[in-house]
Write an enzyme that holds these catalytic residues in place. Structure first.
Site, short mmCIF file in Angstrom:
data_model
loop_
_atom_site.label_atom_id
_atom_site.label_comp_id
_atom_site.label_asym_id
_atom_site.label_seq_id
_atom_site.Cartn_x
_atom_site.Cartn_y
_atom_site.Cartn_z
N CYS A 129 -64.93 73.84 72.94
CA CYS A 129 -65.78 72.65 72.88
C CYS A 129 -65.94 72.21 71.42
CB CYS A 129 -67.15 72.93 73.48
SG CYS A 129 -68.27 71.50 73.39
N CYS A 170 -69.98 67.53 78.52
CA CYS A 170 -70.25 68.96 78.44
C CYS A 170 -69.30 69.69 79.38
CB CYS A 170 -71.69 69.28 78.82
SG CYS A 170 -72.05 71.05 78.83
N CYS A 194 -83.03 88.30 86.09
CA CYS A 194 -82.45 87.45 85.04
C CYS A 194 -82.88 87.88 83.65
CB CYS A 194 -82.80 85.98 85.28
SG CYS A 194 -84.58 85.65 85.31
#
Length: 398
Positions: free
Chosen positions: A62, A141, A356
């Site tokens: 990116c 993105c 998480c």
């Protein structure tokens, strides 16, 4: 003034760690073994140049990587990346006295993230820059699902309509669910209405209030189609949800009566209910109502009971748990200390924990092990690809 240092290790945020005068310095985008030129202020540094690159270094895919704070690990090769992410789980466990290694690393990026929050600011629309409140403007993105390809353009359109805002996107079966939040007390909701048709949105809300809805945003969970409440929790990728559900079903195979705690809108409850009686509980009233509505419309399920219950303040006790031979829990980042203490004192045969946050997972795992459970099949589920977040799936058996 710049300084040349050698990177010794990686920190929890994937920053290279060096030492200057006995003090640890954190260098973004630097890898162990590299000799780099930095400029530092306190314990934080900017990477100016790489004199000797690590063999593990690869080119980021990116163009925004060096500025955008959305990704932190695009410069690592696969082996280094997986080892780093596995260490995020294993290190807190070791500090808790648990020597269980990650048994499997699962790439759960799938087609990309179906949820994202972008920021609309004067300088542009995109993600916050690393260690900054400034936005890095982006036009695309690459880590998002194709349905969110126009998210940056939509965020820019929100800014043009009402000014600065945070814009959250969820891709669903019936279209995009977009939630706009702004600090303005009198934001003009009318100015946002044209965006619904322009971007073909399923629903648009402003500060939690409905602006327009063309159809309820919905997702498929097992046999059920669930209409999502605005702002409800959903796994970041569909691939991760599918893997975690398969993991839960396999681990709890043969269970006759299961409890799904912190159930959300039911990604595990609906799948478990195809073969087991299920009691599902969560503090989110809207999620429980959505789960119950979908249950009434779904055929082929065994008994599925949904209850709004704050499991932080009103945990299921060891006496209530006597009716269950299996439990799955998927708590938020804070973990589930009170509920886990009751589970540790219960006679439930099998517990699956989806977590998480590695630190609170290690704390809760230690409680279960102290109560006589054995940790098995510890899996790293990488749905937040190229970030420093990792999902955990683990089974505990008496």
């Amino acid at each position: 003034m710049s300084t040349i240092v050698t990177i010794q290790s990686l920190g929890q945020r994937a920053e290279g760690v060096a030492e200057i005068d006995g003090k640890r310095i954190f260098v973004p985008r630097a890898l162990p073994g590299e000799r780099v030129e930095i400029e530092h202020d306190g314990d934080r540094a900017d990477l100016l140049a790489i004199e000797n690159a690590s063999p593990a270094r690869i080119a980021p895919f990116c163009p925004h990587f060096e500025q955008c704070g959305g990704c932190q690990t695009q410069h690592m090769d696969t082996g280094s990346y997986q080892a780093f992410k596995s260490s995020l789980i294993e290190t807190p466990l070791q500090f808790a006295g648990i020597q269980t290694p990650v048994s499997r690393f699962v790439d759960a990026g799938g087609d990309g993230r179906r949820r994202a929050t972008l920021h609309a600011r004067r300088e542009g629309s995109g993600y916050m820059r690393a260690r900054s409140h400034q936005v890095e403007p982006i036009e695309h993105c690459p880590i998002l699902v194709p349905a969110l390809a126009r998210a940056p353009a939509m965020t820019s359109a929100v800014y043009q309509a009402i000014g600065e805002a945070d814009v959250s996107f969820t891709a669903t079966l019936t279209g995009l669910d977009v939630a706009v939040r702004t600090g303005k007390k009198r934001a003009n909701a009318k100015a946002l209405e044209p965006l619904v048709a322009r971007f073909r949105l399923a629903r648009l809300t402003l500060n939690g209030e409905m602006v327009l809805q063309t159809q309820p945003p919905a997702v498929r969970m097992g046999l059920a189609t669930v209409e999502l409440p605005s702002g409800s929790f959903l796994q970041a990728t569909k691939a991760a949800e599918n893997f975690l559900a398969e993991y839960v079903i396999e681990a709890l195979k043969g269970a006759k009566n299961a409890a799904d705690l912190f159930c959300g809108v039911g990604p595990f409850a609906f799948r478990l209910a195809q073969s087991s009686k299920v009691f599902a509980a969560d503090s989110d009233d809207a999620a429980i109502k959505a789960l119950d509505q979908a249950r009434r419309l779904t055929r082929g399920l065994k008994q599925l009971t949904a209850q709004r219950r704050d499991l932080f303040r009103e945990e299921m006790t060891r006496f209530e748990l006597v009716d269950f031979d299996a439990v799955v829990l998927d708590p938020p980042r804070a973990g589930a200390a009170n509920q886990v203490r009751e589970l540790a004192a219960s006679k439930v045969k099998t517990i699956v924990m989806i977590a998480c946050d590695p630190k609170t997972f290690a704390r809760d795992a230690a409680t279960l092990i102290g109560g006589g459970y054995k940790l098995d099949n510890l899996v790293a589920v990488d749905q937040f690809v190229h970030s420093t977040h990792i999902e955990i799936a683990a089974t505990f058996r008496r």
